[in-house]
Design a protein around this motif. Sequence first.
Motif, mmCIF file in Angstrom:
data_model
loop_
_atom_site.group_PDB
_atom_site.id
_atom_site.type_symbol
_atom_site.label_atom_id
_atom_site.label_comp_id
_atom_site.label_asym_id
_atom_site.label_seq_id
_atom_site.Cartn_x
_atom_site.Cartn_y
_atom_site.Cartn_z
ATOM 1 N N GLY A 42 0.969 -1.127 -0.061
ATOM 2 C CA GLY A 42 -0.113 -0.028 0.125
ATOM 3 C C GLY A 42 0.845 1.097 0.031
ATOM 4 O O GLY A 42 1.555 1.307 0.602
ATOM 5 N N HIS A 77 -9.284 -1.700 5.474
ATOM 6 C CA HIS A 77 -8.149 -2.655 5.803
ATOM 7 C C HIS A 77 -8.599 -3.510 6.977
ATOM 8 O O HIS A 77 -7.994 -4.711 7.035
ATOM 9 C CB HIS A 77 -6.988 -1.808 6.391
ATOM 10 C CG HIS A 77 -6.338 -1.102 5.390
ATOM 11 N ND1 HIS A 77 -5.354 0.241 5.752
ATOM 12 C CD2 HIS A 77 -6.348 -1.130 4.322
ATOM 13 C CE1 HIS A 77 -5.088 0.633 4.500
ATOM 14 N NE2 HIS A 77 -5.531 0.139 3.548
ATOM 15 N N THR A 123 -2.452 2.607 9.422
ATOM 16 C CA THR A 123 -2.268 1.493 8.494
ATOM 17 C C THR A 123 -1.443 0.482 9.208
ATOM 18 O O THR A 123 -1.515 -0.603 9.352
ATOM 19 C CB THR A 123 -1.437 1.770 7.191
ATOM 20 O OG1 THR A 123 -2.261 2.803 6.419
ATOM 21 C CG2 THR A 123 -1.511 0.608 6.399
ATOM 22 N N GLY A 142 -0.666 4.462 -0.105
ATOM 23 C CA GLY A 142 -1.351 5.585 0.662
ATOM 24 C C GLY A 142 -1.170 6.987 -0.053
ATOM 25 O O GLY A 142 -1.680 6.884 -1.121
ATOM 26 N N HIS A 196 3.947 -1.015 3.491
ATOM 27 C CA HIS A 196 3.292 0.073 3.344
ATOM 28 C C HIS A 196 4.037 1.144 3.619
ATOM 29 O O HIS A 196 5.284 1.034 3.766
ATOM 30 C CB HIS A 196 1.877 -0.059 4.023
ATOM 31 C CG HIS A 196 1.884 0.023 5.454
ATOM 32 N ND1 HIS A 196 2.474 0.698 6.197
ATOM 33 C CD2 HIS A 196 1.747 -1.206 6.240
ATOM 34 C CE1 HIS A 196 2.309 0.386 7.381
ATOM 35 N NE2 HIS A 196 2.128 -0.843 7.601
#
Length: 425
Positions: free
Chosen positions: A265, A320, A338, A267, A332
């Motif tokens: 990820g 998530h 996260t 973001g 990530h």
Amino acid sequence: MKVSVSTAGSRGDFEPYVALAQGLIDAGHQVTFAAPRDARRLVAGTDAEFIEMDLEVREVLRSEEGQRWLAGGNVEAYLEGITKMLSEARHTIGSSVLASAVDADVLVTGVNTEDYALAVSQARGTPVVLGHLTPWLLTDEFPQPLTPQVVPDGLSAEEYHLRSHHLAEEVYWQGKRDDINGFRASLGLPPAPGAALTWTVELGLPTLQAFSEAVVPRPHDWGPSNRITGFWRLPSEVRRRVGEADLPGPLADWLADGPPPVFLGFGSMPVLDPPKLLDLIVRAAERTGLRLLVGVGWSDLSELTGELPGTVRLVGAVDHDRLFPRCRAVVHHGGAGTTAAGLTAGLPTWIYTVFSDQPFWGERVARLGVGGYSDFLDFDLEHLTGVLGRLVGADVRQRAEAIGERLRAEDGVGTAVRLIEEILG
């Protein structure tokens, strides 16, 4: 009890406060929620009254200037950029915090609005509770999260840690002092001696630290007013109301059609060369034999989906909490939210850091023995394949599962609600 909740920032900044708002509502309290317009859709999943700030943080950070702040990796430049954004929105932030505080019994505020909420509290005599998603308050146990996490030569750890906190707060305060003192003057208050981050400790104000002691052990030099609650996780009911409760059908089918993937990820991190990034990920999937699910975040990779093999899939915004339990590891950018979601799901984690508090959370992950972190500049095929190999090892998986079990047993929102009720007696 009527509670005013105010915060500013992108989704990672306001989602935990939406979770807290719903927890307060479930406990029988009335909530007014002041935040940028980015938050309107998610707040609509609660019964809170929404007061919109004339500010859209996502659009600011996606602008050319905002992308320079994100890509630069320079803490001082990033702080100056964020301070500039908040300064330009100072009137709407101040008026929104004021509006949300009408008839409130207590003010709950995030770090980007706490100077305004503290002023309203002092002007109206309303109790204020500060919420921190990252441990910003002064301690000699670790550096200020926005600063380098490695102690430079010639300084003791404790000396560097304290110095880093003072330096970051000074930079932050210099950029917003005039705005805050102007707002205070409009309320008939004298100038503030410093940022609320510093002043909080001197005033002994209650601060709720919205993370787990399993991840960040309580510093020895924090006073009793600083309470660690556990992470604030958004309830599934709120997600259901805004249409985020279920995974998209094609994604659910892809997940069911093979072994659990590793989630990558990005973001809000800028992807400057999307074709190159995806080519690298495809080759990593081929080399490791793993399925890779790519969370594109704010990057537009839609034109490239037709070129991907079946082992690689792209996904946009997704829950998530629902997705991660169906993955085997996460890679990530290291945002607090996260990081919390991955650890709570019990997943081995690797963080590629760019700026802000990402190295801090990377250091936490490394200390737990559930993964590690490195600079995003290291992100290439050799490094990524090495990281993927480490994350699927049995030892790191067992440690991650143990941490996840502990975090899932915590009720951060429930603890925060009880503490707020205790503060008001």
